[in-house]
Design an enzyme around this catalytic site. Structure first.
Site, PDB file in Angstrom:
ATOM      1  CB  ALA A 168      44.617  53.559  38.572  1.00  0.00           C
ATOM      2  CB  CYS A 291      43.636  39.792  39.445  1.00  0.00           C
ATOM      3  SG  CYS A 291      44.516  40.918  40.518  1.00  0.00           S
TER       4      CYS A 291
HETATM    5  C1  LIG Z   1      42.873  45.693  40.572  1.00  0.00           C
HETATM    6  S1  LIG Z   1      43.333  47.344  40.581  1.00  0.00           S
HETATM    7  C2  LIG Z   1      42.367  48.033  39.323  1.00  0.00           C
HETATM    8  C3  LIG Z   1      42.844  47.740  37.927  1.00  0.00           C
HETATM    9  C4  LIG Z   1      42.045  48.509  36.880  1.00  0.00           C
HETATM   10  N1  LIG Z   1      40.643  48.217  36.967  1.00  0.00           N
HETATM   11  C5  LIG Z   1      42.515  48.208  35.477  1.00  0.00           C
HETATM   12  O1  LIG Z   1      41.891  47.455  34.768  1.00  0.00           O
HETATM   13  O2  LIG Z   1      43.538  48.770  35.083  1.00  0.00           O
HETATM   14  C6  LIG Z   1      42.558  47.931  42.032  1.00  0.00           C
HETATM   15  C7  LIG Z   1      42.613  49.415  42.201  1.00  0.00           C
HETATM   16  O3  LIG Z   1      41.842  49.760  43.352  1.00  0.00           O
HETATM   17  C8  LIG Z   1      42.345  50.970  43.859  1.00  0.00           C
HETATM   18  N2  LIG Z   1      41.776  51.149  45.202  1.00  0.00           N
HETATM   19  C9  LIG Z   1      42.185  50.631  46.388  1.00  0.00           C
HETATM   20  N3  LIG Z   1      41.368  50.998  47.378  1.00  0.00           N
HETATM   21  C10 LIG Z   1      40.389  51.751  46.814  1.00  0.00           C
HETATM   22  C11 LIG Z   1      39.238  52.419  47.315  1.00  0.00           C
HETATM   23  N4  LIG Z   1      38.928  52.380  48.606  1.00  0.00           N
HETATM   24  N5  LIG Z   1      38.475  53.103  46.446  1.00  0.00           N
HETATM   25  C12 LIG Z   1      38.782  53.151  45.124  1.00  0.00           C
HETATM   26  N6  LIG Z   1      39.865  52.553  44.604  1.00  0.00           N
HETATM   27  C13 LIG Z   1      40.649  51.854  45.422  1.00  0.00           C
HETATM   28  C14 LIG Z   1      43.849  50.763  43.792  1.00  0.00           C
HETATM   29  O4  LIG Z   1      44.523  51.993  43.812  1.00  0.00           O
HETATM   30  C15 LIG Z   1      43.995  50.013  42.467  1.00  0.00           C
HETATM   31  O5  LIG Z   1      44.318  50.885  41.431  1.00  0.00           O
END
Ligand SMILES: C[S@@+](CC[C@H](N)C(=O)[O-])C[C@H]1O[C@@H](n2cnc3c(N)ncnc32)[C@H](O)[C@@H]1O
Length: 438
Positions: A168, A291
């Site tokens: 997300a 990032c």
């Molecule tokens: C850097 S963002 C991702 C951005 C996305 N890849 C994009 O390009 O739009 C990191 C994401 O990791 C999710 N997240 C955090 N802990 C997580 C977990 N244990 N398992 C899966 N997702 C997780 C967060 O909700 C967040 O949306």
């Protein structure tokens, strides 16, 4: 702090940098170089509004010879917004057509650079770029230039089965779908239900049809599902690469946050690796990106994965720019192949700070290693897979290590006191230092 005081601090920063650049001539030897560096870190933290803890962490990303002025360039660049960039959604349109319609609406733009055929930099626009008819029709995604990179490194192929483990709001998922021409299958997962809403909405808006959205903790993979051709782990991180977008990072990230984050990242990267099928005829790749520019969240995590999963090796990212990842940092030594990873900095590449690494999984089986503090050498990157997983238990092993140490000390004429942990520690140190009675 008022403006005048800040000017005093800024002046002192400049003077300290001058001294550090020519310490032999300008430095006070009694005071010592390290005291100047300490002062500089304190002053820069005040001037740029960081906690001293974070400023120091970021300051030492730059090598000793260039540390002072490169660090200043980095911190200065965090004060400036990056250019707005968009990614053409090739499922709906071509970049040339998109550029033409946005120019017709009074937008000034140009291609981001030679390295991408789908990116555009928007310099000026008389219409809000997040609400044009083209945006609403899914012709483009507002997306930072650096976030194209992990997808380019992953290079998803048509008809593959892909996992986007932390997806997300979907900038990378939707780019993958476009590269795959809506074929194959993408599992776009995110642990955060709220953020899933924007993921779903972007998938619909951009006309993505090959994607299933799911809401698991990434650490539950591959129990949920495995056998993927490729996995992208764009990990949750501290955001030290995007401080210009979210300056709150400057003061709200603590020592504990970094410990917790890197722990989570390490757990996620192992799940990502375990979810890939090494026997995939087209893939068998994992991309890990953040990032953030801190070593704890990048090289440290990748190095950990190499130790824990000897069935993967780092490979070229395929990205033709970016700085090499660190193979050492403040006393830590990483596997030499870490230089295949790529770092991106706002002051060097005029894009958000980013880190990209790419692994190839060459076997679905591996021999677990407990040599956590030993650097794996290149020979370990041969396919040394074994059908029988051998499990080592660190605590159990400790007994044998102690016994062998005792034997060795006895041979050297030391008397052994049982169950004295302090003396055990000093024995180990003496042994390490090669001290003997002879
Ligand atoms: C850097 S963002 C991702 C951005 C996305 N890849 C994009 O390009 O739009 C990191 C994401 O990791 C999710 N997240 C955090 N802990 C997580 C977990 N244990 N398992 C899966 N997702 C997780 C967060 O909700 C967040 O949306």
């Amino acid at each position: 702090m008022d403006t005048q005081d800040l000017q005093v601090v800024q002046q002192r920063i400049q003077e300290t940098i001058e001294v550090l650049n020519d310490f032999n001539k300008l430095g006070d030897k009694e005071r010592g170089r390290s005291s100047y560096v300490e002062q500089l870190i304190k002053d820069m933290a005040i001037y740029y509004g960081y906690s001293e803890f974070l400023l120091e962490k970021l300051f030492y990303l730059f090598s000793v010879s260039e540390v002072a002025y490169k660090a200043v360039e980095f911190f200065e660049s965090n004060e400036i917004s990056r250019p707005i960039t968009i990614r053409t959604n090739t499922l709906r349109t071509r970049r040339r057509d998109l550029a033409q319609s946005l120019i017709n609406k009074g937008t000034t733009l140009e291609p981001i650079g030679k390295w991408t055929k789908v990116g555009l930099t928007v310099f000026d626009s008389s219409v809000p770029i997040g609400a044009t008819p083209e945006y609403l029709a899914g012709h483009y995604m507002l997306q930072s230039a650096s976030s194209f990179l992990p997808v380019m490194a992953l290079a998803p192929q048509e008809n593959e089965k892909i996992l986007d483990m932390a997806a997300a709001p979907g900038g990378k998922t939707t780019y993958m779908a476009a590269l795959m021409k809506n074929t194959g299958l993408i599992f776009a997962n995110d642990a955060n239900k709220e953020r899933i809403k924007s993921l779903v909405s972007n998938i619909h808006r951009l006309g993505v049809k090959n994607t299933v959205v799911c809401n698991y903790d990434g650490r539950e993979f591959p129990t949920v599902m495995g056998g993927f051709d490729r996995v992208l782990l764009d990990a949750p991180c501290s955001g030290t690469g995007v401080i210009s977008k979210d300056p709150s990072v400057k003061i709200n990230k603590t020592y504990k946050d970094f410990i917790l984050l890197s722990h989570l990242q390490k757990e996620l990267i192992l799940s990502a690796i375990d979810s890939v099928d090494a026997k995939s005829s087209t893939g068998g790749y994992i991309v890990y990106s953040t990032c953030s520019v801190t070593v704890d969240e990048n090289e440290d995590v990748v190095n950990y994965a190499l130790k824990k999963r000897p069935n993967v090796k780092l490979v070229q990212t395929g990205l033709d720019f970016g700085q090499e990842g660190f193979t050492k940092y403040r006393g830590k030594i990483f596997h030499p192949s870490l230089k295949l990873t790529r770092r991106y900095y706002p002051h060097v590449h005029n894009m958000d700070g980013f880190f990209v690494s790419k692994f190839k999984k060459f076997s679905n089986h591996y021999t677990r290693t407990n040599k956590d503090d030993i650097i794996v050498d290149n020979d370990n990157f041969e396919d040394n897979s074994s059908q029988n997983d051998i499990h080592f238990n660190d605590e159990e092993d400790q007994k044998y290590i102690e016994a062998s140490l005792n034997k060795s000390l006895k041979r050297k004429g030391f008397k052994i006191q049982k169950d004295n942990s302090k003396s055990q520690e000093s024995k180990k140190q003496r042994l390490k230092a090669g001290v003997s009675n002879n």
